[in-house]
Design an enzyme around this catalytic site. Structure first.
Site, PDB file in Angstrom:
ATOM      1  N   LYS A   1       0.846  -1.198   0.000  1.00 16.11           N
ATOM      2  CA  LYS A   1       0.000   0.000   0.000  1.00 16.11           C
ATOM      3  C   LYS A   1       0.884   1.252   0.000  1.00 16.11           C
ATOM      4  CE  LYS A   1      -3.991   1.960   2.513  1.00 16.11           C
ATOM      5  NZ  LYS A   1      -4.860   1.862   3.703  1.00 16.11           N
TER       6      LYS A   1
ATOM      7  N   SER B   1     -10.007   2.156   2.701  1.00 18.25           N
ATOM      8  CA  SER B   1      -9.045   2.818   1.850  1.00 18.25           C
ATOM      9  C   SER B   1      -8.076   1.877   1.140  1.00 18.25           C
ATOM     10  CB  SER B   1      -8.225   3.816   2.677  1.00 18.25           C
ATOM     11  OG  SER B   1      -7.399   3.140   3.594  1.00 18.25           O
TER      12      SER B   1
ATOM     13  N   SER C   1     -10.485   0.115   6.994  1.00 17.90           N
ATOM     14  CA  SER C   1      -9.807   0.173   5.691  1.00 17.90           C
ATOM     15  C   SER C   1      -9.125  -1.110   5.241  1.00 17.90           C
ATOM     16  CB  SER C   1      -8.771   1.301   5.685  1.00 17.90           C
ATOM     17  OG  SER C   1      -9.394   2.546   5.569  1.00 17.90           O
TER      18      SER C   1
END
Lengths: 96, 493
Positions: B79, B159, B183
């Site tokens: 990420k 997210s 998330s």
């Protein structure tokens, strides 16, 4: 509670975010709607109930020896500066 | 998906060890899939091809000598919130334009130290603020799942949308993710993948771009429970560089898989039965209870009375912490700078151009609730409510409940550009209604796919554990996975 345009402009300045009139108007509407959600908390009587949370785990911050553990890497520190000169960050003139 | 990219981490690990495949072959297979699929899915914002190949070549040398480490040669996506040395790290924000850190996050350093290979950096909502991956500066991620007989592009959740989509679409074997209010778990549920948000303090936050420091926690997204357990073992550690890191040994989570769950007590909180919840989600929840019951667990009704207030308290605390954490982006030390007549105007111009709308709104909410005269009405009160939420869980665990079972999300994946959600931020925030309490109480939460909707989209359940009860969650999750199966999208990309 609604968050009026004046308040939005004030907090935007505190947060150092430039907003144009249209954005400020939009934010005022969105923040007012958001406050409606946040005010759900008024339903709970908590004044004398609990201590506010300060740490989610029952831990104390660790102490360590007061010694130098890092440093002498100016080049790494300024490597990503948008504007620099030698080992310094360059900023607009602050003091007349 | 080809033969090599269809392997789970556990399978790839065994085949690499036996030298039936090489790490370079495995990496090349993934790079080929990324080359073919990423233009459509937009999961990767940077592919580190050369670095991946050279890391894999080193893995092959070690594997040939029989010295392979825990994740030797396993291809992972990272990420964009994790600092990776000299590689694009921007939290998918324009304000970190061009930022390439001269340091490595502890979590990724741990993974490389076990031989894992980085394929690239994954798309996400800007600064991890969002539930649909639509707030990214790099554009939305497209969910590899589609409704039956429909080509409409769906969100992968957020997210960690890039992480979840890359795992579901076999563009990596597993991915790192982070979870502040859901998330990891919400995107895992939207993509039929398995996501673990560990106990606060289990994974080091050092080198992870901060959103809300008292809530943020890193964890893995993987294709099945075993892979998720394998990844967490290597991501977790005690780290002196993070003052909230907890000094506890990291268990071998894989050992928990396959252990019987007979006699375990599973709590079902009545407050999670919300009005207007789709029937399919209620049925899924029932199916989850049934499958744990069949394996010998006891299902017990419980109450978490302050659940209703979690979302409001969460948005106060998360926004307050975000406004403070994001104060550092000022155009001086790194990233974007937009000039101004003086210092203040430079700050204001830089932050105005660098942050997207969602991030600005949260900074403003945070600034407002912390501003003079409002602090005790909002922030202090929210921290008290947070204490009540944590006490709810403490009470439940005192009754010897081993884990709590809830739905992971109140809906299936929705369409990119959904007008109602775009215009109503609160409707978007409701996506996290089942997940935020877990962050507020610092507990571990596992999202696990448990079935498909009538439209053919994945649906997920959430298991919530005691502090550092990750092993129990993997143990239970494994039982559910055995009963419900694993889920893969039909390839269209």
């Amino acid at each position: 509670m609604s968050v009026d345009l004046m308040t939005v402009k004030h907090i935007a300045h505190l947060a150092r975010i430039a907003l144009n009139e249209k954005e400020a108007q939009y934010m005022s509407e969105e923040l007012s709607a958001m406050m409606g959600l946040l005010e759900q908390l008024d339903e709970i009587d908590i004044e004398n109930v609990v201590e506010p949370m300060t740490s989610v785990t029952s831990m104390r911050l660790r102490m360590r020896e007061d010694v130098i553990t890092d440093g002498n890497n100016a080049e790494d520190v300024i490597a990503n500066a948008p504007v620099k000169e030698e080992n310094f960050f360059l900023v607009p003139k602050i003091i007349e | 998906m080809n033969d090599l990219t269809s392997l789970t981490i556990a399978e790839a690990r065994n085949r690499l060890k036996r030298r039936e495949i090489t790490a370079v072959e495995l990496i090349d297979a993934y790079l080929e899939e990324i080359g073919k699929g990423n233009a459509k899915i937009n999961a990767y914002i940077t592919v580190t091809k050369d670095q991946a190949r050279s890391m894999a070549a080193k893995s092959d040398v070690l594997l040939a000598r029989g010295e392979g480490r825990l994740l030797e040669g396993i291809p992972l996506g990272i990420k964009d919130l994790f600092a990776t040395y000299n590689v694009h790290t921007q939290a998918c924000s324009r304000i970190l334009d061009g930022f390439k850190p001269r340091y490595e996050s502890t979590v990724t350093a741990n993974l490389w130290a076990e031989g894992a290979v980085m394929l690239g950096k994954l798309n996400m909502d800007e600064f991890a603020m969002g539930s649909s991956n639509e707030t990214s500066f790099y554009g939305p991620v497209v969910n590899p799942w589609r409704r039956k007989n429909s080509a409409a592009a769906l969100v992968p959740g957020g997210s960690s949308g890039g992480s979840a989509a890359a795992v579901a679409g076999h563009l990596c074997a597993g991915a790192t993710a982070t979870d502040t209010g859901g998330s990891i778990r919400q995107p895992a549920a939207f993509t039929g993948t398995v996501g673990m948000k560990p106990t606060y303090g289990r994974c080091s936050r050092w080198g992870i771009i901060a959103f809300a420091s008292s809530l943020d926690q890193a964890g893995p997204i993987a294709r099945d429970v075993c892979d998720c357990a394998i990844l967490l073992k290597s991501m977790a550690s005690f780290d002196v560089k993070d003052s909230t890191s907890v000094d506890l040994p990291v268990p071998n989570y894989e050992d928990a898989l396959g252990k019987p769950i007979k006699g375990m007590k599973i709590g079902i909180p009545k407050e999670y039965q919300i009005d207007g919840m789709p029937k399919e989600i209620c049925q899924l929840w029932d199916r989850g209870k049934e499958c744990l019951k069949e394996a010998g667990a006891r299902i017990i009704d419980i109450s978490l009375p302050h659940t209703k207030y979690a979302l409001a308290a969460y948005y106060i605390i998360a926004s307050a912490e975000a406004s403070s954490n994001l104060a550092r982006y000022d155009g001086v030390r790194y990233g974007l700078r937009i000039p101004g007549r003086d210092m203040i105007e430079m700050y204001e111009n830089t932050r105005s151009a660098g942050f997207g709308h969602e991030v600005k709104r949260r900074i403003l909410i945070g600034t407002y609730v912390l501003s003079s005269g409002y602090y005790s009405a909002y922030y202090l009160k929210a921290q008290k409510v947070r204490m009540l939420i944590k006490r709810d869980f403490d009470q439940v665990f005192k009754q010897d409940i081993d884990a709590v079972l809830t739905p992971a999300t109140p809906s299936v994946a929705f369409e990119i550009g959904d007008k109602k959600l775009m215009q109503d931020p609160i409707a978007m925030y409701l996506n996290d209604i089942f997940t935020v309490s877990v962050n507020m109480a610092g507990l571990p939460g596992l999202a696990i796919p448990a079935g498909l909707s009538t439209e053919g989209l994945p649906l997920g359940l959430q298991l919530i554990g005691r502090p550092f009860g990750e092993e129990t969650l993997f143990q239970l999750g494994y039982v559910m996975e055995k009963a419900c199966g694993t889920f893969s999208p039909k390839k269209w990309w």
